[in-house]
Design a protein around this motif. Structure first.
Motif, PDB file in Angstrom:
ATOM      1  N   ALA A 108       0.857  -1.178   0.000  1.00  0.00           N
ATOM      2  CA  ALA A 108       0.000   0.000   0.000  1.00  0.00           C
ATOM      3  C   ALA A 108       0.895   1.229   0.000  1.00  0.00           C
ATOM      4  O   ALA A 108       1.856   1.289   0.769  1.00  0.00           O
ATOM      5  CB  ALA A 108      -0.912  -0.006   1.223  1.00  0.00           C
ATOM      6  N   GLU A 109       0.577   2.202  -0.856  1.00  0.00           N
ATOM      7  CA  GLU A 109       1.455   3.342  -1.047  1.00  0.00           C
ATOM      8  C   GLU A 109       0.672   4.654  -0.941  1.00  0.00           C
ATOM      9  O   GLU A 109      -0.376   4.807  -1.567  1.00  0.00           O
ATOM     10  CB  GLU A 109       2.108   3.255  -2.432  1.00  0.00           C
ATOM     11  N   GLY A 110       1.172   5.585  -0.123  1.00  0.00           N
ATOM     12  CA  GLY A 110       0.554   6.895  -0.022  1.00  0.00           C
ATOM     13  C   GLY A 110      -0.256   7.071   1.253  1.00  0.00           C
ATOM     14  O   GLY A 110      -0.669   6.105   1.905  1.00  0.00           O
ATOM     15  N   LYS A 111      -0.494   8.334   1.593  1.00  0.00           N
ATOM     16  CA  LYS A 111      -1.138   8.673   2.862  1.00  0.00           C
ATOM     17  C   LYS A 111      -2.579   8.186   2.936  1.00  0.00           C
ATOM     18  O   LYS A 111      -2.994   7.560   3.927  1.00  0.00           O
ATOM     19  CB  LYS A 111      -1.075  10.194   3.062  1.00  0.00           C
ATOM     20  N   VAL A 112      -3.366   8.474   1.914  1.00  0.00           N
ATOM     21  CA  VAL A 112      -4.779   8.082   1.938  1.00  0.00           C
ATOM     22  C   VAL A 112      -4.922   6.571   1.962  1.00  0.00           C
ATOM     23  O   VAL A 112      -5.761   6.015   2.690  1.00  0.00           O
ATOM     24  CB  VAL A 112      -5.512   8.682   0.725  1.00  0.00           C
ATOM     25  N   VAL A 113      -4.094   5.881   1.184  1.00  0.00           N
ATOM     26  CA  VAL A 113      -4.160   4.424   1.126  1.00  0.00           C
ATOM     27  C   VAL A 113      -3.761   3.817   2.471  1.00  0.00           C
ATOM     28  O   VAL A 113      -4.401   2.873   2.958  1.00  0.00           O
ATOM     29  CB  VAL A 113      -3.270   3.891  -0.005  1.00  0.00           C
ATOM     30  N   LEU A 114      -2.711   4.347   3.088  1.00  0.00           N
ATOM     31  CA  LEU A 114      -2.313   3.857   4.412  1.00  0.00           C
ATOM     32  C   LEU A 114      -3.443   4.039   5.414  1.00  0.00           C
ATOM     33  O   LEU A 114      -3.727   3.141   6.224  1.00  0.00           O
ATOM     34  CB  LEU A 114      -1.060   4.595   4.881  1.00  0.00           C
ATOM     35  N   ASP A 115      -4.097   5.183   5.372  1.00  0.00           N
ATOM     36  CA  ASP A 115      -5.205   5.445   6.290  1.00  0.00           C
ATOM     37  C   ASP A 115      -6.311   4.415   6.122  1.00  0.00           C
ATOM     38  O   ASP A 115      -6.828   3.857   7.101  1.00  0.00           O
ATOM     39  CB  ASP A 115      -5.735   6.852   6.049  1.00  0.00           C
ATOM     40  N   LEU A 116      -6.674   4.107   4.876  1.00  0.00           N
ATOM     41  CA  LEU A 116      -7.719   3.124   4.635  1.00  0.00           C
ATOM     42  C   LEU A 116      -7.292   1.729   5.063  1.00  0.00           C
ATOM     43  O   LEU A 116      -8.089   0.961   5.607  1.00  0.00           O
ATOM     44  CB  LEU A 116      -8.113   3.130   3.161  1.00  0.00           C
ATOM     45  N   ASN A 136      11.038  12.410   7.194  1.00  0.00           N
ATOM     46  CA  ASN A 136      10.431  13.741   7.216  1.00  0.00           C
ATOM     47  C   ASN A 136       8.922  13.729   6.965  1.00  0.00           C
ATOM     48  O   ASN A 136       8.280  14.779   6.946  1.00  0.00           O
ATOM     49  CB  ASN A 136      11.129  14.688   6.237  1.00  0.00           C
ATOM     50  N   ARG A 137       8.333  12.547   6.759  1.00  0.00           N
ATOM     51  CA  ARG A 137       6.876  12.411   6.641  1.00  0.00           C
ATOM     52  C   ARG A 137       6.237  11.939   7.940  1.00  0.00           C
ATOM     53  O   ARG A 137       5.009  11.943   8.073  1.00  0.00           O
ATOM     54  CB  ARG A 137       6.506  11.417   5.519  1.00  0.00           C
ATOM     55  N   LEU A 138       7.051  11.526   8.879  1.00  0.00           N
ATOM     56  CA  LEU A 138       6.536  10.848  10.073  1.00  0.00           C
ATOM     57  C   LEU A 138       5.617  11.733  10.908  1.00  0.00           C
ATOM     58  O   LEU A 138       4.539  11.285  11.336  1.00  0.00           O
ATOM     59  CB  LEU A 138       7.707  10.348  10.921  1.00  0.00           C
ATOM     60  N   ALA A 139       5.992  12.964  11.125  1.00  0.00           N
ATOM     61  CA  ALA A 139       5.199  13.832  12.004  1.00  0.00           C
ATOM     62  C   ALA A 139       3.775  14.003  11.498  1.00  0.00           C
ATOM     63  O   ALA A 139       2.806  13.930  12.275  1.00  0.00           O
ATOM     64  CB  ALA A 139       5.884  15.190  12.141  1.00  0.00           C
ATOM     65  N   GLY A 140       3.605  14.174  10.185  1.00  0.00           N
ATOM     66  CA  GLY A 140       2.277  14.377   9.630  1.00  0.00           C
ATOM     67  C   GLY A 140       1.419  13.123   9.568  1.00  0.00           C
ATOM     68  O   GLY A 140       0.215  13.206   9.310  1.00  0.00           O
ATOM     69  N   LEU A 141       2.031  11.970   9.813  1.00  0.00           N
ATOM     70  CA  LEU A 141       1.300  10.701   9.736  1.00  0.00           C
ATOM     71  C   LEU A 141       0.905  10.149  11.100  1.00  0.00           C
ATOM     72  O   LEU A 141       0.238   9.115  11.171  1.00  0.00           O
ATOM     73  CB  LEU A 141       2.153   9.659   9.006  1.00  0.00           C
TER      74      LEU A 141
END
Length: 265
Positions: A34-42, A59-64
């Motif tokens: 699974a790739e990307g923010k929306v996909v990870l959320d789902l 550098n993406r960790l804080a926003g996730l």
């Protein structure tokens, strides 16, 4: 969160993420990416598929963090810098968000349709071999409230990384299953009270005149050839009328029009 720094691309803990593009072609033995923010959320919120781990660019960790907190406390979240992550993936991964999901044991399509509600809209795919089209059809199915997507064995994999990405995660949300024999499956749907419409440029009925029944199965075929002639002969065919001199749409675009027409929403 169970954050695990990774500084070696050959670290055995991230072996499932190695050489992503090459392994897309040969399969992952019961896993998918699974790739990307929306996909990870789902993946983490729908519960349809278990998630094994995530690999996140530092550098993406804080926003996730709000999304990652949806996972169990012991869920491994591997964190890597850009150079290490690119070496793991085998190419520059600009999104910086990956996860491994587990397919589980797929139920046959016959079992899935038995479980559908009294009022149901099912999408039946025959010969859809393009991952962009597959992902787009799943996205449309989710957008217009289809209850299930049923695929014949010649269709490509909805859990292929690109198909999931194009679907914006809908392939992780909309129930789907495969069937082996189209003739047998149409008989199953008939027994369960489904009207069955086949979408074709040469359909006998304008889709604007086709009425939604309580239970409807909408058939879509591959680009160019469309649905097999023997299947078209067995089903009620509907068409989307177009301007003179042009006779067809991309199957993903056609699916959006048809699903919008038959949707309850």
């Amino acid at each position: 969160m169970n954050l695990i720094p990774i500084d070696d691309p050959q670290d055995a803990r991230v072996a499932a993420y190695l050489d992503i593009r090459e392994r897309d072609l040969v399969g992952r033995h019961g896993r998918f990416v699974a790739e990307g923010k929306v996909v990870l959320d789902l993946l983490l919120s729908t519960g349809r598929f278990a998630a094994e781990s995530a690999l996140i660019l530092e550098n993406r960790l804080a926003g996730l963090q709000p999304i990652l907190r949806k996972a169990p406390a012991d869920f491994p979240v591997y964190v890597a810098g850009g150079e290490v992550m690119d070496k793991i993936a085998g190419f520059h991964l600009h999104r910086g968000i990956l996860a491994i999901g587990l397919r589980g044991d797929p139920a046959p399509a016959e079992i899935l349709v038995e479980s559908l509600p009294r009022r149901a809209l099912a999408v039946v795919l025959v010969g859809i071999s393009n991952h962009d089209n597959m992902g787009a059809i799943f996205r449309n199915a989710a957008a217009f409230g289809a209850n299930a997507v049923l695929l014949d064995r010649t269709c490509c994999d909805p859990l292929y990384r690109k198909a999931i990405r194009v679907s914006v995660g809908a392939a992780l949300k909309v129930p789907f299953a495969s069937f082996a024999d189209t003739g047998t499956f149409t008989a199953t749907l008939d027994r369960l009270g489904f009207s069955q419409f086949a979408l074709s440029p040469r359909g006998t009925t304008d889709i604007r005149e086709a009425e939604r029944s309580q239970r409807l199965a909408l058939y879509l075929g591959t680009e160019g050839e469309g649905l097999p002639q023997d299947l078209l002969a067995r089903l009620h065919t509907v068409r989307i009328n177009m301007a003179e001199g042009f006779d067809s749409l991309n199957v993903a675009a056609a699916s959006a029009i048809a699903l919008h027409h038959f949707s309850d929403r």
